[in-house]
Design a protein around this motif. Structure first.
Motif, PDB file in Angstrom:
ATOM      1  N   UNK A 192     -50.975  22.879  -3.379  1.00 25.79           N
ATOM      2  CA  UNK A 192     -49.691  22.243  -3.074  1.00 25.79           C
ATOM      3  C   UNK A 192     -49.684  21.671  -1.671  1.00 25.79           C
ATOM      4  N   UNK A 193     -50.228  22.414  -0.718  1.00 27.91           N
ATOM      5  CA  UNK A 193     -50.279  21.923   0.653  1.00 27.91           C
ATOM      6  C   UNK A 193     -51.101  20.656   0.769  1.00 27.91           C
ATOM      7  N   UNK A 194     -52.215  20.589   0.036  1.00 30.47           N
ATOM      8  CA  UNK A 194     -53.048  19.388   0.054  1.00 30.47           C
ATOM      9  C   UNK A 194     -52.302  18.201  -0.547  1.00 30.47           C
ATOM     10  N   UNK A 195     -51.500  18.462  -1.578  1.00 26.66           N
ATOM     11  CA  UNK A 195     -50.752  17.388  -2.229  1.00 26.66           C
ATOM     12  C   UNK A 195     -49.627  16.872  -1.338  1.00 26.66           C
ATOM     13  N   UNK A 196     -48.905  17.786  -0.725  1.00 25.22           N
ATOM     14  CA  UNK A 196     -47.756  17.396   0.092  1.00 25.22           C
ATOM     15  C   UNK A 196     -48.181  16.774   1.414  1.00 25.22           C
ATOM     16  N   UNK A 197     -49.179  17.373   2.049  1.00 24.95           N
ATOM     17  CA  UNK A 197     -49.575  16.907   3.370  1.00 24.95           C
ATOM     18  C   UNK A 197     -48.453  17.111   4.377  1.00 24.95           C
ATOM     19  N   UNK A 198     -48.647  16.580   5.561  1.00 21.93           N
ATOM     20  CA  UNK A 198     -47.619  16.700   6.601  1.00 21.93           C
ATOM     21  C   UNK A 198     -46.402  15.833   6.294  1.00 21.93           C
ATOM     22  N   UNK A 199     -46.602  14.780   5.511  1.00 24.49           N
ATOM     23  CA  UNK A 199     -45.538  13.815   5.269  1.00 24.49           C
ATOM     24  C   UNK A 199     -44.385  14.383   4.456  1.00 24.49           C
ATOM     25  N   UNK A 200     -44.634  15.432   3.684  1.00 25.68           N
ATOM     26  CA  UNK A 200     -43.578  15.963   2.818  1.00 25.68           C
ATOM     27  C   UNK A 200     -43.228  17.416   3.147  1.00 25.68           C
ATOM     28  N   UNK A 201     -43.564  17.849   4.353  1.00 21.53           N
ATOM     29  CA  UNK A 201     -43.125  19.149   4.854  1.00 21.53           C
ATOM     30  C   UNK A 201     -42.469  18.935   6.211  1.00 21.53           C
ATOM     31  N   UNK A 202     -41.266  19.503   6.385  1.00 23.10           N
ATOM     32  CA  UNK A 202     -40.457  19.224   7.566  1.00 23.10           C
ATOM     33  C   UNK A 202     -40.035  20.514   8.256  1.00 23.10           C
ATOM     34  N   UNK A 203     -39.842  20.383   9.565  1.00 19.67           N
ATOM     35  CA  UNK A 203     -39.446  21.531  10.361  1.00 19.67           C
ATOM     36  C   UNK A 203     -38.019  21.969  10.061  1.00 19.67           C
ATOM     37  N   UNK A 204     -37.117  21.001   9.853  1.00 19.03           N
ATOM     38  CA  UNK A 204     -35.723  21.332   9.561  1.00 19.03           C
ATOM     39  C   UNK A 204     -35.096  20.256   8.681  1.00 19.03           C
ATOM     40  N   UNK A 205     -33.900  20.531   8.172  1.00 19.51           N
ATOM     41  CA  UNK A 205     -33.210  19.606   7.279  1.00 19.51           C
ATOM     42  C   UNK A 205     -32.802  18.327   7.997  1.00 19.51           C
ATOM     43  N   UNK A 206     -32.473  18.429   9.261  1.00 18.00           N
ATOM     44  CA  UNK A 206     -32.092  17.248  10.026  1.00 18.00           C
ATOM     45  C   UNK A 206     -33.200  16.202   9.993  1.00 18.00           C
ATOM     46  N   UNK A 207     -34.427  16.638  10.237  1.00 15.47           N
ATOM     47  CA  UNK A 207     -35.560  15.719  10.236  1.00 15.47           C
ATOM     48  C   UNK A 207     -35.815  15.166   8.828  1.00 15.47           C
ATOM     49  N   UNK A 208     -35.671  16.004   7.816  1.00 18.96           N
ATOM     50  CA  UNK A 208     -35.888  15.556   6.446  1.00 18.96           C
ATOM     51  C   UNK A 208     -34.881  14.495   6.042  1.00 18.96           C
ATOM     52  N   UNK A 209     -33.618  14.715   6.390  1.00 20.20           N
ATOM     53  CA  UNK A 209     -32.579  13.744   6.042  1.00 20.20           C
ATOM     54  C   UNK A 209     -32.796  12.433   6.797  1.00 20.20           C
ATOM     55  N   UNK A 210     -33.171  12.512   8.064  1.00 19.79           N
ATOM     56  CA  UNK A 210     -33.452  11.298   8.827  1.00 19.79           C
ATOM     57  C   UNK A 210     -34.572  10.492   8.166  1.00 19.79           C
ATOM     58  N   UNK A 211     -35.612  11.182   7.729  1.00 20.12           N
ATOM     59  CA  UNK A 211     -36.723  10.498   7.062  1.00 20.12           C
ATOM     60  C   UNK A 211     -36.265   9.865   5.762  1.00 20.12           C
ATOM     61  N   UNK A 212     -35.471  10.586   4.998  1.00 20.55           N
ATOM     62  CA  UNK A 212     -34.971  10.044   3.736  1.00 20.55           C
ATOM     63  C   UNK A 212     -34.100   8.812   3.983  1.00 20.55           C
ATOM     64  N   UNK A 213     -33.228   8.878   4.970  1.00 15.05           N
ATOM     65  CA  UNK A 213     -32.335   7.758   5.241  1.00 15.05           C
ATOM     66  C   UNK A 213     -33.098   6.522   5.718  1.00 15.05           C
ATOM     67  N   UNK A 214     -34.177   6.729   6.422  1.00 10.99           N
ATOM     68  CA  UNK A 214     -34.990   5.584   6.828  1.00 10.99           C
ATOM     69  C   UNK A 214     -35.596   4.885   5.611  1.00 10.99           C
ATOM     70  N   UNK A 215     -35.870   5.677   4.574  1.00  9.21           N
ATOM     71  CA  UNK A 215     -36.514   5.106   3.401  1.00  9.21           C
ATOM     72  C   UNK A 215     -35.518   4.572   2.383  1.00  9.21           C
ATOM     73  N   UNK A 216     -34.400   5.300   2.213  1.00 10.22           N
ATOM     74  CA  UNK A 216     -33.435   4.883   1.197  1.00 10.22           C
ATOM     75  C   UNK A 216     -32.040   4.622   1.771  1.00 10.22           C
TER      76      UNK A 216
END
Length: 222
Positions: A184-208
């Motif tokens: 799973x870690x190899x599949x996700x890589x660093x791009x799909x694991x985040x330190x906190x929800x704030x960073x994850x939401x920011x990344x999502x909003x940049x994309x969508x």
């Protein structure tokens, strides 16, 4: 002393040990502990002191085992104007949700005994939301057992085949190490694991980049 007199003395002194106000306080704070207290009381009255306490302990252990085997799965929203994420509820209909993003929070130890149950709770939530991204907040998960990790790996693969991405957020060092050492870690890589929800939401909003407010979550976990 006659047994009848002795019984009366015991009853008089025992009545003073019963505190209805304490039961009321327990019920106000948490219903589960109130039921355990009632079980202990009934057991002592009907079976005797030692046997009653033993019954209460057994009931408590069964209750705790059920909680471990069926941990909660929360759908999260964001408090407007903050970076506070909390379970959606009718008390906070103004909380923000993000079109295409489903944020789920797991809590406790995830292992073979509860992994399938967690999956059963998550599947209808994902089906209802039909998201582009499922964001799993694991900040409340202190241990991820190998069997549960394999099930999560299979679930991620199935979602990816459907066009749904799975992101992991808030992994503690031990859980992060476990995931990174797995397929799973190899599949996700660093791009799909985040330190906190704030960073994850920011990344999502940049994309969508769409946000909606005021959606009331209807609990379908049962």
């Amino acid at each position: 002393m006659p047994e009848a007199t002795l019984a009366a003395v015991v009853i008089v002194y025992s009545v003073g040990l019963i505190k209805p106000a304490e039961f009321k306080t327990i019920l106000k704070v948490r219903r589960t502990e109130f039921l355990w207290a009632l079980a202990a009381f009934a057991g002592v009255v009907l079976l005797g002191t030692l046997e009653g306490i033993l019954v209460a302990i057994i009931i408590s252990l069964v209750g705790l085992a059920y909680q471990v085997a069926s941990p909660p799965v929360y759908v999260l929203g964001r408090k407007p104007g903050t970076n506070v994420f909390r379970p959606q509820s009718r008390e906070h209909p103004e909380d923000e949700t993000f079109s295409g993003l489903l944020i789920l929070r797991l809590e406790g130890r995830v292992f073979f005994a509860n992994a399938e149950r967690i999956g059963e709770k998550m599947r209808p939530l994902v089906a209802e939301a039909n998201p582009r991204v499922v964001c799993l907040d694991l900040s409340g998960v202190f241990d991820l057992e190998y069997t549960a990790l394999k099930m999560l790996t299979e679930a991620e693969k199935k979602q990816r085949e459907r066009g749904v991405m799975v992101w992991l957020v808030g992994l503690n060092p031990e859980v992060l190490r476990t995931v990174q050492n797995s397929e799973l870690g190899e599949t996700l890589g660093r791009e799909r694991m985040f330190f906190n929800l704030e960073r994850a939401v920011e990344t999502f909003q940049r994309q969508w980049g769409r946000t909606r407010q005021g959606e009331i979550y209807k609990d379908k976990c049962g």
